[in-house]
Design a protein around this motif. Structure first.
Motif, mmCIF file in Angstrom:
data_model
loop_
_atom_site.group_PDB
_atom_site.id
_atom_site.type_symbol
_atom_site.label_atom_id
_atom_site.label_comp_id
_atom_site.label_asym_id
_atom_site.label_seq_id
_atom_site.Cartn_x
_atom_site.Cartn_y
_atom_site.Cartn_z
ATOM 1 N N ASN A 204 0.812 -1.221 0.000
ATOM 2 C CA ASN A 204 0.000 0.000 0.000
ATOM 3 C C ASN A 204 0.846 1.272 0.000
ATOM 4 O O ASN A 204 0.421 2.313 0.482
ATOM 5 N N ARG A 205 2.043 1.172 -0.538
ATOM 6 C CA ARG A 205 2.940 2.317 -0.717
ATOM 7 C C ARG A 205 3.469 2.305 -2.143
ATOM 8 O O ARG A 205 3.402 1.297 -2.845
ATOM 9 N N TYR A 206 4.037 3.429 -2.538
ATOM 10 C CA TYR A 206 4.749 3.490 -3.809
ATOM 11 C C TYR A 206 6.111 2.841 -3.624
ATOM 12 O O TYR A 206 6.769 3.031 -2.599
ATOM 13 N N ASP A 207 6.533 2.090 -4.631
ATOM 14 C CA ASP A 207 7.834 1.436 -4.606
ATOM 15 C C ASP A 207 8.444 1.538 -5.991
ATOM 16 O O ASP A 207 7.755 1.857 -6.970
ATOM 17 N N LEU A 208 9.731 1.239 -6.094
ATOM 18 C CA LEU A 208 10.382 1.189 -7.404
ATOM 19 C C LEU A 208 10.089 -0.154 -8.056
ATOM 20 O O LEU A 208 10.009 -1.177 -7.368
ATOM 21 N N PRO B 32 11.261 2.776 1.461
ATOM 22 C CA PRO B 32 12.600 3.329 1.657
ATOM 23 C C PRO B 32 13.370 3.477 0.340
ATOM 24 O O PRO B 32 14.172 4.402 0.206
ATOM 25 N N LEU B 33 13.120 2.596 -0.633
ATOM 26 C CA LEU B 33 13.807 2.687 -1.918
ATOM 27 C C LEU B 33 13.435 3.984 -2.621
ATOM 28 O O LEU B 33 14.301 4.704 -3.136
ATOM 29 N N VAL B 34 12.143 4.280 -2.658
ATOM 30 C CA VAL B 34 11.681 5.516 -3.285
ATOM 31 C C VAL B 34 12.235 6.723 -2.529
ATOM 32 O O VAL B 34 12.705 7.685 -3.144
ATOM 33 N N LEU B 35 12.206 6.669 -1.202
ATOM 34 C CA LEU B 35 12.705 7.790 -0.410
ATOM 35 C C LEU B 35 14.194 8.034 -0.664
ATOM 36 O O LEU B 35 14.641 9.184 -0.711
ATOM 37 N N LYS B 36 14.951 6.961 -0.855
ATOM 38 C CA LYS B 36 16.379 7.098 -1.154
ATOM 39 C C LYS B 36 16.572 7.789 -2.498
ATOM 40 O O LYS B 36 17.418 8.673 -2.641
#
Length: 162
Positions: A32-36, A133-137
Motif C-alpha cells: 500500500n505504498r509506492y515502490d520502485l 525506503p527505496l523511493v525515499l532514497k
C-alpha cells in the motif's frame, strides 16, 4: 534482541518532468505504498537480466536502455517485530518502450506479482507515509540531500494494512 536478515534486489529508476515511475505495492513490508519497479534475482540471473525481467513483469514495459548503476541500503524493522531487514538495492536509471503493451502480465492478477500497477508520481508528494525506503532514497538522491549516500534507518516501520 534484534535479529537481522538481508534482502537484495535490483530496481529501475525512470524520472522525467518531476515525476518518478512507481509501482503500487500489494504485499510485504511496503504494501500500500509506492515502490520502485524491480525485485529479487532468480538463480543464474545477472543484475541487468533481473532489472529487465522485473520491470517488464511489474510495469508491462520493456527496458530499452539502462545506465548509472549504484547501490544503496536501508535497515527496516516493522513495529512489533524483532527482525530487522537490511535491504540492499542496486538501482539503474532506465529508459522504457512505452509502445509495448501497458497491460500488466497475468501474474499480477493471479497474485504472483507484488505490483498492482504503475503511477507517475510527483516527487514533491512522496514521503515516509506513502513510499518505500527505496523511493525515499531516490528522492534524496535526486534532491542531492546531504548524506543521501548513507544508509537509511526505519526502525519503527509502519506496515499499511489492506
Amino acid at each position: 534482541m534484534t535479529v537481522y536478515s538481508k534482502h537484495f534486489g535490483v530496481y529501475g529508476v525512470y524520472f522525467k518532468a518531476g515525476k518518478l515511475l512507481c509501482i503500487h505495492k500489494n504485499a510485504g513490508p511496503y504494501q500500500n505504498r509506492y515502490d520502485l519497479p524491480g525485485g529479487s534475482q532468480e538463480n543464474g540471473e545477472g543484475l541487468t537480466e533481473t532489472l529487465v525481467r522485473e520491470i517488464k513483469e511489474e510495469t508491462g514495459f520493456a527496458v530499452t536502455a539502462y545506465h548509472h548503476n549504484r547501490i544503496y541500503d536501508a535497515f527496516v524493522k516493522p513495529v512489533h517485530e524483532i527482525r530487522t531487514v537490511h535491504h540492499i538495492f542496486a538501482v539503474y536509471d532506465v529508459e522504457l518502450d512505452f509502445n509495448t503493451p501497458s497491460k500488466l502480465p497475468r501474474q499480477v492478477s493471479d497474485g504472483l506479482n507484488d505490483s498492482d500497477g504503475i503511477a507517475f508520481v510527483d516527487l514533491k508528494t512522496l514521503n515516509a507515509t506513502n513510499a518505500s525506503p527505496l523511493v525515499l532514497k531516490i528522492v534524496d538522491e535526486i534532491n542531492q540531500k546531504e548524506g543521501y549516500l548513507e544508509k537509511l534507518d526505519f526502525l519503527d516501520w509502519q506496515i499499511i494494512p489492506d
